[in-house]
Design a protein around this motif. Structure first.
Motif, mmCIF file in Angstrom:
data_model
loop_
_atom_site.group_PDB
_atom_site.id
_atom_site.type_symbol
_atom_site.label_atom_id
_atom_site.label_comp_id
_atom_site.label_asym_id
_atom_site.label_seq_id
_atom_site.Cartn_x
_atom_site.Cartn_y
_atom_site.Cartn_z
ATOM 1 N N ALA A 1 0.838 -1.206 0.000
ATOM 2 C CA ALA A 1 0.000 0.000 0.000
ATOM 3 C C ALA A 1 0.866 1.246 0.000
ATOM 4 C CB ALA A 1 -0.934 -0.014 1.211
ATOM 5 N N ARG B 1 -14.489 -1.971 9.724
ATOM 6 C CA ARG B 1 -14.062 -1.483 8.411
ATOM 7 C C ARG B 1 -14.893 -0.275 7.986
ATOM 8 N NH1 ARG B 1 -12.574 -6.781 5.541
ATOM 9 N NH2 ARG B 1 -14.317 -7.374 6.813
ATOM 10 N N ARG C 1 -6.885 1.557 4.460
ATOM 11 C CA ARG C 1 -6.640 0.196 3.975
ATOM 12 C C ARG C 1 -6.051 -0.670 5.067
ATOM 13 N NH1 ARG C 1 -3.608 0.352 -1.638
ATOM 14 N NH2 ARG C 1 -3.938 -1.877 -1.567
ATOM 15 N N GLN D 1 -13.687 3.748 7.119
ATOM 16 C CA GLN D 1 -13.538 3.990 5.685
ATOM 17 C C GLN D 1 -13.809 5.442 5.331
ATOM 18 O OE1 GLN D 1 -13.277 0.231 4.435
ATOM 19 N NE2 GLN D 1 -11.499 1.528 4.270
#
Lengths: 266, 268
Positions: free
Chosen positions: A163, A262, A197, A266
């Motif tokens: 990433a 998550r 991420r 986000q």
């Protein structure tokens, strides 16, 4: 075809695909060959179905006796603790390791050392790592926790490294241009880009650790796996079913929980 | 909005809801950490001699007992590779059928879709080693149990990705075939298959890579292959032989990973 001249070469809609057919033939031959190597025969398979019938009838109904439930509870709690500790420490340790593995952030020697370490962590199945830790720190939950930390680091560091390598260099350069030291560059230029991420991967890793915490017990790493293995060896198949159903339920709850985490970040 | 009020407006990075949610998450994580640390059972006596034991582990593993390779490990390695491959083939076949059942554009029945989805989730939630315990109890120890464990556990992962690939297929070719009066089998083979083939092969190869790792440990619970050799070495406390098995697993896993990334580059 007679004397009438063919109007035009007729187009076959789907011409036979010979490479494909040969491929399937080779595959079929391989299946037969591999089955003989592995001593997989139809008679064994059929004989197994007789056992399966007996096996399933002994599994139902699942055993919910109080003493078994107490065993289940203590094993499950230990598994949860293993998963929680392995995830938290794994996440905390994989962040520096992942950053060190990014070639656009760190000098090549450091990046390659980290990459080699990550490859080493990823190669061995958590169960094998658990065996080594059981020898090193003895039977019990600690070996399981350490094994799953290694597994988490292998998975998370690799993804975080990738990433960071894919991120935009502009923000980092902007921070660097202000004369910020390395740590500030990482905190202000790199982390905001990769954090969502990273949290996503970490949430997935919590799932994965929950699943795997049931495994490390099979080799002495503590948790529900030990209870499961003992139940199998004692032919307590109805209790086995109880344990497996509980594991499935916990894993599903874990999936919902990690989905929630998550979405939150986000 | 006048310029003055715009200048006075406060900008926040997070909404109040996000703040509360995230704070709740951090607090929960801290509680979970403290609870786990305080109550987990760690036997201190084992911890004191951990460095000694670790050193002992490596001393005993070295030198690696190469003479054991032709006797036992080679055969176990071949068995592991065949277990992984055959298990993957079987998994792909079963997963293909389940994926057809779960794909909403193929099976137009919500009940059947849900059944398909349930099979995918249930097979995935139970780990391959636990499946191996089951199949060892049913078929007896050996590669048959290992192969079936690999196959059944892989259904979930492979089938999920496959059903997603099928659902993403473009409807154009399908409608053309339907309009031409093609049979359902022909639609499947000539409409869907060419569209999902690259994804299908990619998924199969990716799963094979995972399965090589998995099948190397199935032997610990009686599933045959390298795990069985490792188990034998460990229960006899022959750490030099265990070191050999670990070395072989390392080489095989690295080799399959390199091979698979090369193969995926060619397929996709």
């Amino acid at each position: 075809m007679s004397d009438i001249p063919a109007p035009a070469p007729t187009r076959v809609a789907f011409p036979p695909n010979w490479p494909m057919r040969i491929g399937f033939a080779v595959l079929a031959l391989y299946i037969v060959y591999a089955s003989t190597i592995l001593d997989i025969t139809w008679t064994r398979f059929i004989a197994g179905f007789g056992h399966a019938e007996r096996f399933l009838s002994r599994m139902f109904p699942p055993d919910f006796a109080p003493d078994k439930l107490a065993l289940l509870q203590s094993g499950m709690i230990e598994s949860l603790q293993i998963a929680v500790l392995a995830t938290i420490f794994g996440v905390a340790l994989s962040l520096p390791l992942g950053l060190a593995a990014a070639r656009n952030l760190c000098p090549a020697p450091l990046a390659w050392t980290s990459r080699t370490l990550i490859a080493l962590f990823r190669t061995f199945h958590p169960v094998i790592v658990a065996i080594l830790f059981v020898k090193a720190v003895g039977f019990g939950a600690l070996a399981g926790v350490l094994a799953l930390i290694i597994a988490s680091m292998g998975f998370l560091s690799k993804l975080i490294g990738e990433a960071v390598e894919e991120m935009s260099m502009k923000q980092m350069e902007a921070v660097r241009a202000t004369g910020a030291p390395f740590l500030s560059v990482v905190v202000m230029g790199v982390m905001p880009q990769v954090l969502p991420r990273f949290i996503g991967f970490s949430a997935y890793q919590l799932d994965s650790n929950l699943r795997n915490s049931a495994l490390v017990g099979l080799v002495g790493g503590g948790g529900i796996g030990a209870t499961l293995f003992t139940a199998f060896q004692r032919f307590d198949y109805d209790f086995v079913l109880t344990i497996v159903l509980t594991i499935i339920a916990i894993v599903m709850v874990g999936e919902i929980l990690s989905g929630w985490v998550r979405r939150l970040f986000q | 909005m006048s310029p003055e009020t715009a200048a006075l407006r406060e900008w926040d990075r997070f909404t109040l809801r996000e703040r509360i949610g995230r704070s709740a998450f951090y607090i929960l994580a801290a509680i979970a950490l403290i609870w786990s640390l305080r109550t987990i059972e760690i036997i201190p006596e084992f911890l004191y001699d951990a460095p000694k034991q670790t050193a002992d582990l490596f001393v005993r593993m070295w030198p690696i007992d190469w003479s054991w390779y032709p006797k036992v490990v080679h055969e176990a390695l071949i068995e592991t590779l065949h277990t992984a491959t055959l298990g993957t083939i079987l998994a792909v076949l079963l997963a293909g059928l389940t994926a057809l059942l779960a794909a909403r554009n193929i099976t137009r029945s919500v009940t059947l879709n849900l059944i398909g989805r349930f099979i995918l989730v249930a097979t995935r939630s139970v780990h391959a080693m636990v499946w191996a315990l089951f199949f060892v109890a049913v078929f007896g120890p050996g590669a048959l149990a290992g192969t079936l464990a690999i196959a059944v556990h892989s259904i979930g992962f492979t089938g999920k990705l496959l059903s997603e690939a099928i659902e993403e297929a473009r409807p154009g070719p399908i409608e053309a075939l339907t309009a031409a009066g093609a049979s359902p089998l022909a639609i499947l083979l000539k409409g869907y298959w060419p569209q999902v083939k690259p994804a299908f092969l990619g998924i199969a190869v990716f799963r094979w890579d995972i399965n090589v790792r998995e099948s190397a440990v199935l032997g610990l619970v009686g599933g045959g292959g390298l795990g069985m050799a490792l188990d034998t070495a460990l229960s006899n406390l022959y750490w030099d032989q265990a070191g050999l098995v670990l070395y072989v697993i390392f080489v095989v896993v690295i080799a399959t990973e390199i091979g698979v990334s090369w193969l995926r580059g060619k397929i996709i």
